[in-house]
Design a protein around this motif. Structure first.
Motif, PDB file in Angstrom:
ATOM      1  N   GLY A  43      -4.087 -21.785  14.339  1.00 49.33           N
ATOM      2  CA  GLY A  43      -4.318 -21.649  15.499  1.00 49.33           C
ATOM      3  C   GLY A  43      -2.844 -22.366  16.164  1.00 49.33           C
ATOM      4  N   THR A  44      -2.738 -22.651  17.339  1.00 50.36           N
ATOM      5  CA  THR A  44      -1.894 -22.774  18.810  1.00 50.36           C
ATOM      6  C   THR A  44      -1.551 -24.162  18.038  1.00 50.36           C
ATOM      7  OG1 THR A  44      -3.647 -23.625  20.190  1.00 50.36           O
ATOM      8  CG2 THR A  44      -2.899 -20.970  19.791  1.00 50.36           C
ATOM      9  N   ILE A  45      -0.135 -24.639  17.963  1.00 49.99           N
ATOM     10  CA  ILE A  45       0.567 -25.917  18.246  1.00 49.99           C
ATOM     11  C   ILE A  45       0.656 -26.908  19.286  1.00 49.99           C
ATOM     12  CG2 ILE A  45       1.672 -27.548  17.088  1.00 49.99           C
ATOM     13  CD1 ILE A  45       1.345 -24.575  15.863  1.00 49.99           C
ATOM     14  N   GLY A  46       0.026 -27.688  19.815  1.00 49.30           N
ATOM     15  CA  GLY A  46       0.630 -28.268  21.624  1.00 49.30           C
ATOM     16  C   GLY A  46      -0.191 -27.076  22.151  1.00 49.30           C
ATOM     17  N   GLY A  47      -0.547 -25.971  22.120  1.00 46.52           N
ATOM     18  CA  GLY A  47      -0.393 -25.362  23.728  1.00 46.52           C
ATOM     19  C   GLY A  47       0.573 -24.366  23.259  1.00 46.52           C
ATOM     20  N   ARG A  48       1.278 -23.810  21.598  1.00 41.95           N
ATOM     21  CA  ARG A  48       2.031 -23.304  21.695  1.00 41.95           C
ATOM     22  C   ARG A  48       1.266 -22.086  20.536  1.00 41.95           C
ATOM     23  NH1 ARG A  48       8.179 -26.374  22.626  1.00 41.95           N
ATOM     24  NH2 ARG A  48       6.997 -27.955  21.703  1.00 41.95           N
ATOM     25  N   PHE A  49       2.108 -20.667  20.615  1.00 39.08           N
ATOM     26  CA  PHE A  49       2.209 -20.129  19.498  1.00 39.08           C
ATOM     27  C   PHE A  49       3.266 -20.167  18.646  1.00 39.08           C
ATOM     28  CE2 PHE A  49      -0.239 -18.778  22.518  1.00 39.08           C
ATOM     29  CZ  PHE A  49      -1.766 -18.167  21.841  1.00 39.08           C
ATOM     30  N   LEU A  50       3.204 -19.617  17.018  1.00 38.43           N
ATOM     31  CA  LEU A  50       5.105 -19.971  16.901  1.00 38.43           C
ATOM     32  C   LEU A  50       5.569 -19.077  17.045  1.00 38.43           C
ATOM     33  CD1 LEU A  50       2.709 -19.906  12.741  1.00 38.43           C
ATOM     34  CD2 LEU A  50       4.026 -21.414  14.343  1.00 38.43           C
ATOM     35  N   ASP A  51       5.805 -18.030  18.222  1.00 40.76           N
ATOM     36  CA  ASP A  51       6.761 -17.523  18.379  1.00 40.76           C
ATOM     37  C   ASP A  51       7.484 -17.837  19.391  1.00 40.76           C
ATOM     38  OD1 ASP A  51       5.631 -16.664  21.406  1.00 40.76           O
ATOM     39  OD2 ASP A  51       4.232 -16.687  20.159  1.00 40.76           O
ATOM     40  N   ASP A  52       7.690 -18.877  19.446  1.00 44.09           N
ATOM     41  CA  ASP A  52       7.886 -20.350  19.986  1.00 44.09           C
ATOM     42  C   ASP A  52       9.348 -20.732  19.356  1.00 44.09           C
ATOM     43  OD1 ASP A  52       9.131 -22.598  21.760  1.00 44.09           O
ATOM     44  OD2 ASP A  52       7.813 -22.158  22.475  1.00 44.09           O
ATOM     45  N   PRO A  53      10.104 -20.619  19.974  1.00 47.61           N
ATOM     46  CA  PRO A  53      12.295 -21.347  19.251  1.00 47.61           C
ATOM     47  C   PRO A  53      11.478 -21.707  18.245  1.00 47.61           C
ATOM     48  CG  PRO A  53      12.292 -19.656  21.032  1.00 47.61           C
ATOM     49  CD  PRO A  53      10.715 -19.759  21.563  1.00 47.61           C
ATOM     50  N   PHE A  54      11.268 -22.718  19.230  1.00 45.55           N
ATOM     51  CA  PHE A  54      10.720 -24.530  18.953  1.00 45.55           C
ATOM     52  C   PHE A  54      10.215 -24.131  17.232  1.00 45.55           C
ATOM     53  CE2 PHE A  54       8.055 -27.971  17.559  1.00 45.55           C
ATOM     54  CZ  PHE A  54       8.725 -28.782  18.194  1.00 45.55           C
ATOM     55  N   PHE A  55       9.376 -22.851  16.666  1.00 48.49           N
ATOM     56  CA  PHE A  55       9.105 -22.976  15.060  1.00 48.49           C
ATOM     57  C   PHE A  55       9.758 -22.180  14.499  1.00 48.49           C
ATOM     58  CE2 PHE A  55       4.939 -23.788  18.410  1.00 48.49           C
ATOM     59  CZ  PHE A  55       4.825 -25.201  17.630  1.00 48.49           C
ATOM     60  N   SER A  56      10.841 -22.223  14.556  1.00 51.73           N
ATOM     61  CA  SER A  56      11.740 -21.199  14.372  1.00 51.73           C
ATOM     62  C   SER A  56      12.191 -21.647  12.558  1.00 51.73           C
ATOM     63  CB  SER A  56      13.437 -20.751  15.382  1.00 51.73           C
ATOM     64  OG  SER A  56      12.689 -19.899  15.718  1.00 51.73           O
ATOM     65  N   PRO A  57      12.647 -23.269  12.259  1.00 52.68           N
ATOM     66  CA  PRO A  57      12.658 -23.675  11.478  1.00 52.68           C
ATOM     67  C   PRO A  57      11.277 -23.030  10.389  1.00 52.68           C
ATOM     68  CG  PRO A  57      13.361 -24.841  12.853  1.00 52.68           C
ATOM     69  CD  PRO A  57      12.902 -24.127  13.748  1.00 52.68           C
ATOM     70  N   ILE A  58      10.459 -23.024  10.557  1.00 49.55           N
ATOM     71  CA  ILE A  58       9.070 -22.837   9.437  1.00 49.55           C
ATOM     72  C   ILE A  58       8.928 -21.832   9.035  1.00 49.55           C
ATOM     73  CG2 ILE A  58       6.714 -23.141   9.233  1.00 49.55           C
ATOM     74  CD1 ILE A  58       6.553 -25.206  11.016  1.00 49.55           C
ATOM     75  N   LEU A  59       9.549 -20.505  10.268  1.00 46.65           N
ATOM     76  CA  LEU A  59       9.280 -19.608   9.672  1.00 46.65           C
ATOM     77  C   LEU A  59      10.687 -18.790   9.301  1.00 46.65           C
ATOM     78  CD1 LEU A  59       8.270 -17.315  13.661  1.00 46.65           C
ATOM     79  CD2 LEU A  59       6.807 -18.738  11.498  1.00 46.65           C
ATOM     80  N   GLU A  60      11.799 -19.398   9.321  1.00 45.86           N
ATOM     81  CA  GLU A  60      12.612 -19.411   8.399  1.00 45.86           C
ATOM     82  C   GLU A  60      12.657 -19.337   6.968  1.00 45.86           C
ATOM     83  OE1 GLU A  60      16.114 -20.816  11.108  1.00 45.86           O
ATOM     84  OE2 GLU A  60      15.859 -19.620  12.285  1.00 45.86           O
ATOM     85  N   THR A  61      12.199 -20.498   6.846  1.00 46.72           N
ATOM     86  CA  THR A  61      11.820 -21.105   5.340  1.00 46.72           C
ATOM     87  C   THR A  61      11.165 -20.290   5.006  1.00 46.72           C
ATOM     88  OG1 THR A  61      12.872 -23.033   6.062  1.00 46.72           O
ATOM     89  CG2 THR A  61      11.440 -22.951   4.267  1.00 46.72           C
ATOM     90  N   ALA A  62       9.495 -19.781   5.104  1.00 45.70           N
ATOM     91  CA  ALA A  62       9.309 -19.013   4.536  1.00 45.70           C
ATOM     92  C   ALA A  62       9.678 -17.636   4.799  1.00 45.70           C
ATOM     93  CB  ALA A  62       7.812 -18.955   5.504  1.00 45.70           C
ATOM     94  N   ALA A  63      10.623 -17.517   5.374  1.00 45.70           N
ATOM     95  CA  ALA A  63      11.112 -15.568   4.997  1.00 45.70           C
ATOM     96  C   ALA A  63      11.937 -16.334   3.978  1.00 45.70           C
ATOM     97  CB  ALA A  63      11.521 -15.470   6.591  1.00 45.70           C
ATOM     98  N   ARG A  64      12.507 -16.951   4.187  1.00 42.53           N
ATOM     99  CA  ARG A  64      13.560 -17.157   3.291  1.00 42.53           C
ATOM    100  C   ARG A  64      12.777 -16.903   1.617  1.00 42.53           C
ATOM    101  NH1 ARG A  64      15.948 -21.989   1.283  1.00 42.53           N
ATOM    102  NH2 ARG A  64      15.007 -22.921   3.265  1.00 42.53           N
ATOM    103  N   LEU A  65      11.936 -18.010   1.320  1.00 50.17           N
ATOM    104  CA  LEU A  65      10.570 -18.366   0.149  1.00 50.17           C
ATOM    105  C   LEU A  65      10.601 -16.905   0.171  1.00 50.17           C
ATOM    106  CD1 LEU A  65      10.119 -22.271   0.760  1.00 50.17           C
ATOM    107  CD2 LEU A  65      11.876 -21.256  -0.318  1.00 50.17           C
ATOM    108  N   ASN A  66      10.105 -16.214   0.459  1.00 52.94           N
ATOM    109  CA  ASN A  66       9.171 -14.949   0.075  1.00 52.94           C
ATOM    110  C   ASN A  66       8.140 -15.469  -0.024  1.00 52.94           C
ATOM    111  OD1 ASN A  66       9.198 -12.633   0.239  1.00 52.94           O
ATOM    112  ND2 ASN A  66       9.903 -12.364  -2.147  1.00 52.94           N
ATOM    113  N   VAL A  67       6.888 -16.613   0.863  1.00 48.32           N
ATOM    114  CA  VAL A  67       6.027 -17.087   1.218  1.00 48.32           C
ATOM    115  C   VAL A  67       5.275 -16.426   1.796  1.00 48.32           C
ATOM    116  CG1 VAL A  67       6.197 -18.335  -1.085  1.00 48.32           C
ATOM    117  CG2 VAL A  67       6.380 -19.020   1.200  1.00 48.32           C
ATOM    118  N   PRO A  68       4.033 -16.451   2.314  1.00 47.33           N
ATOM    119  CA  PRO A  68       3.317 -15.844   3.177  1.00 47.33           C
ATOM    120  C   PRO A  68       2.859 -17.003   3.879  1.00 47.33           C
ATOM    121  CG  PRO A  68       1.963 -15.160   1.736  1.00 47.33           C
ATOM    122  CD  PRO A  68       2.998 -15.828   0.480  1.00 47.33           C
ATOM    123  N   ILE A  69       2.642 -17.023   5.432  1.00 51.16           N
ATOM    124  CA  ILE A  69       1.929 -17.686   6.312  1.00 51.16           C
ATOM    125  C   ILE A  69       0.259 -17.306   6.687  1.00 51.16           C
ATOM    126  CG2 ILE A  69       2.034 -18.811   8.500  1.00 51.16           C
ATOM    127  CD1 ILE A  69       4.348 -18.299   8.849  1.00 51.16           C
TER     128      ILE A  69
END
Length: 235
Positions: free
Chosen positions: A43-69
């Motif tokens: 779901g959302t985190i504090g009313g925000r979706f993962l496209d918010d730049p705030f969450f970029s470190p998580i998405l970048e790490t998942a992409a670099r590690l080649n693991v899915p969310i």
């Protein structure tokens, strides 16, 4: 459990998503040190979706590690629930907001926002799993392309292409022939993964439904385990 039965279980990491840098570090540890196969975010985190730049470190790490969310539903934020999912008996309000309807469409919106926000153009290696036969996306995909793709000039391709190239879809809890056929048409057999929905749905029902589907042997094997074996690097 995973250590005791490594040939039967694998694990998704639970992350402190409200602190993205710490979440990224935990994902790195969970995958690199513990052998986890990705993360599940609900779901959302504090009313925000993962496209918010705030969450970029998580998405970048998942992409670099080649693991899915695995993008999983969760109960809606209270302001949304108060407007959309009230006025009936409490059990009805709760199910209307979650497994009966609401959280499927919030999750499909979440996925769509990731695309429209350009996340996959910035992170072309990012992979996302959706449950419940795509959370309604297969039904709406042609209309999404008709209405949103022309407006999303910042994207490099049609919205539907992002769904077919970056998303995988499980059958969890949706053991229905018609929606399954539609999801095959929308996403292709290479993106479908058989899944139960324990403890919310009966495992035997899920297995019996899958066993009676009219599928070619090679397609059945792919959906049953071949695709997820490759995606999660289980073999």
């Amino acid at each position: 459990m995973v250590t005791a039965y490594p040939d039967r279980f694998a694990a998704f990491a639970t992350l402190p998503v409200t602190v993205p840098d710490a979440a990224a570090a935990e994902l790195e540890r969970a995958v690199g040190d513990l052998g986890f196969v990705g993360t599940m975010i609900s779901g959302t985190i504090g009313g925000r979706f993962l496209d918010d730049p705030f969450f970029s470190p998580i998405l970048e790490t998942a992409a670099r590690l080649n693991v899915p969310i695995y993008l999983h539903p969760a109960p809606p934020p209270k302001p949304v629930a108060d407007v959309y999912y009230t006025g009936f008996a409490d059990p009805i309000n709760q199910v209307l907001a979650t497994g009966g309807y609401g959280w499927h469409y919030e999750t499909s919106l979440h996925a769509l926002r990731l695309i429209i926000g350009g996340v996959f153009d910035r992170l072309p290696e990012l992979k996302v799993i959706l449950g419940h036969l795509g959370e309604g996306v297969p039904f709406h995909l042609p209309r999404i392309d008709d209405t949103l793709t022309p407006l999303a000039g910042q994207l490099t391709k049609p919205v539907s292409d992002y769904f077919r190239e970056h998303f995988w879809v499980t059958t969890s809890g949706y053991f229905y022939d018609g929606p399954f056929r539609l999801t095959r048409e929308a996403f292709g057999d290479e993106r479908l993964i058989f899944s139960v929905d324990y403890p919310f749905a009966d495992n035997r029902r899920a297995a019996d439904w899958f066993d009676r589907l009219d599928l070619a042997p090679e397609v059945r094997e792919k959906i049953a385990h071949g695709t997820v074996d490759e995606l999660l690097r289980l073999r």
